[in-house]
Design an enzyme around this catalytic site. Structure first.
Site, PDB file in Angstrom:
ATOM      1  N   GLU A   1      35.166  -3.212  43.414  1.00 61.24           N
ATOM      2  CA  GLU A   1      36.473  -3.002  42.808  1.00 61.24           C
ATOM      3  C   GLU A   1      37.167  -4.343  42.607  1.00 61.24           C
ATOM      4  OE1 GLU A   1      39.332   0.506  43.983  1.00 61.24           O
ATOM      5  OE2 GLU A   1      39.888  -1.291  45.086  1.00 61.24           O
TER       6      GLU A   1
ATOM      7  N   TYR B   1      42.823  -2.848  36.156  1.00 61.30           N
ATOM      8  CA  TYR B   1      42.005  -2.318  37.237  1.00 61.30           C
ATOM      9  C   TYR B   1      40.582  -2.197  36.726  1.00 61.30           C
ATOM     10  CZ  TYR B   1      39.825   0.770  40.575  1.00 61.30           C
ATOM     11  OH  TYR B   1      38.944   1.298  41.485  1.00 61.30           O
TER      12      TYR B   1
END
Ligand code: GDP
Ligand code: MN
Length: 380
Positions: A189, A101
């Site tokens: 993101e 992530y």
């Protein structure tokens, strides 16, 4: 303003951030064609502005062009998390060794940008954030100093990226930081950022949110907005240049100026009421803007009473009063109003309201108390 995955990936591609090869398809035939071009297994990804598409059936891995066509037919025209799917991103399927992530966003509390990463990225990141928050690493970036390479290296060490990929990871962090700054984003993101079987880093997913207040600096981005999943009143508000946010109370507020709007909401709360919305009609608002604002407020069935608070500066109170009076002639409503006008042309404004039998208040305190009393009387 949130960009679609394919739009975010276009931004990535033009900044040399590695992404899989692929193209957008809006029909099953196109999906088939792209799969033929890519010549191997592909992933079909519904382009809808929600997270968790994978778990909701919006991401499918297929092995042949025929299968791509078949699956695309199922997803297109269907809904993912209640949003209709208009197009698919068809991408070469990547062999994944690890899902990381990676995110960059604003840390409002500390007035800094923060880099966030976890070695356990992918579809379960929310779970990880909840159950093992220590697995999520945050590194603040001082906007005056910029992102220093050592900070990206610390992050790489903390999430145990193999040393051989550090250089490439640092480069990606720096490029993301550049995009973050140049595009005035509030969030970028990549979940997952993967390590592929060929031992390369690649952004498999991409999410970019641009600060609406900075959009005027990015005219090329403005028409990328997809309003299909937005609330109609928000689209309407934007069209008229109104800042509107729906809240859960029952007192509709129409105010000029963000600060005054905040103060108005505070005083409503202090008087024991709850605002139904934040609405700033901005400076120099004319009758047309006031009318649009009133229509938006009155379209909300939760609104029991409306408090209008105008401080006339460049905005003229008589113009606002005319807007209110004219709009109320065209809209059928039982909702009671309380209006406070002070400043430029206030006497003329009040006269217009008095002629139309609309109640006015002298102070904000008084106006808020009246609005709360009316809302309560209606609830009781
Ligand atoms: P999201 O669920 O909306 O965040 O959609 P993502 O683009 O993140 O995809 C969800 C998941 O699908 C990813 O976490 C991967 O596990 C998987 N996935 C996506 N693309 C590929 C791919 O090319 N190959 C493989 N093997 N899995 C993929
Ligand atoms: Mn994702």
């Amino acid at each position: 303003m949130r960009l679609h995955e394919y739009q975010s990936k276009e931004v990535f591609a033009s900044n040399n951030i590695p992404i899989p090869r692929g193209r957008l398809a809006s029909t099953p035939e196109e999906a088939k064609l792209i799969a033929e071009e890519l010549n191997g297994p592909v992933v079909l990804k519904a382009q809808v502005l929600v997270g968790g598409r994978g778990k909701a059936g919006g991401v499918r891995l297929v092995n042949s062009p025929e299968e791509a066509e078949e699956e695309a037919a199922k997803i297109l025209g269907n809904r993912v998390k209640d949003i209709p799917v208009r197009c698919l991103l068809v991408e070469e399927a990547v062999h994944i060794q690890q899902e990381i992530y990676f995110g960059m966003t604003m840390d409002r509390e500390n007035s800094e940008i923060v880099m966030i990463a976890s070695a356990e990225g992918g579809v379960d990141i929310e779970e990880i954030a909840r159950l093992s928050p220590e697995k999520i690493i945050r590194i603040p970036v001082n906007p005056l100093l910029g992102l220093r390479d050592f900070q990206a290296r610390v992050l790489a060490t903390d999430i145990e990226i193999p040393r051989s990929l550090w250089r490439s990871f640092i480069t990606i962090c720096q490029k993301i930081y550049t995009v973050y700054q140049q595009l005035d984003t509030t969030l970028i993101e990549i979940n997952p950022l993967v390590i592929t079987d060929e031992h390369r880093l690649m952004a498999l997913d991409a999410k970019i949110i641009i600060d609406d207040n900075a959009l005027f600096r990015h005219p090329d981005m403005v028409d990328k907005r997809d309003t299909s999943a937005e609330a109609p009143e928000e689209i309407e508000a934007r069209k008229f240049g109104l800042a509107y946010i729906k809240l859960d109370g029952n007192i509709g507020c129409l105010v000029n100026g963000a600060g005054l709007a905040m103060a108005t909401m505070d005083i409503i709360q202090q008087q024991g009421g709850r605002p139904a919305n934040f609405l700033d009609i901005g400076g120099g608002a004319n009758a047309e803007k006031v009318a649009a604002a009133l229509r938006i407020i009155l379209a909300d069935p939760q609104v029991d009473t409306v408090l209008i608070n105008i401080f006339g500066g460049i905005t003229r109170c008589d113009e606002v009063a005319n807007g209110i009076q004219q709009t109320l002639q065209t809209i059928e409503t039982e909702v009671p109003f309380v209006i406070r006008l002070v400043g430029t042309n206030e006497t003329e404004g009040r006269q217009i309201l008095a002629d139309a039998d609309l109640p006015t208040a002298d102070t904000l305190q008084e106006a808020a108390a009246m609005a709360v009393a009316r809302a309560k009387a209606l609830v009781a």
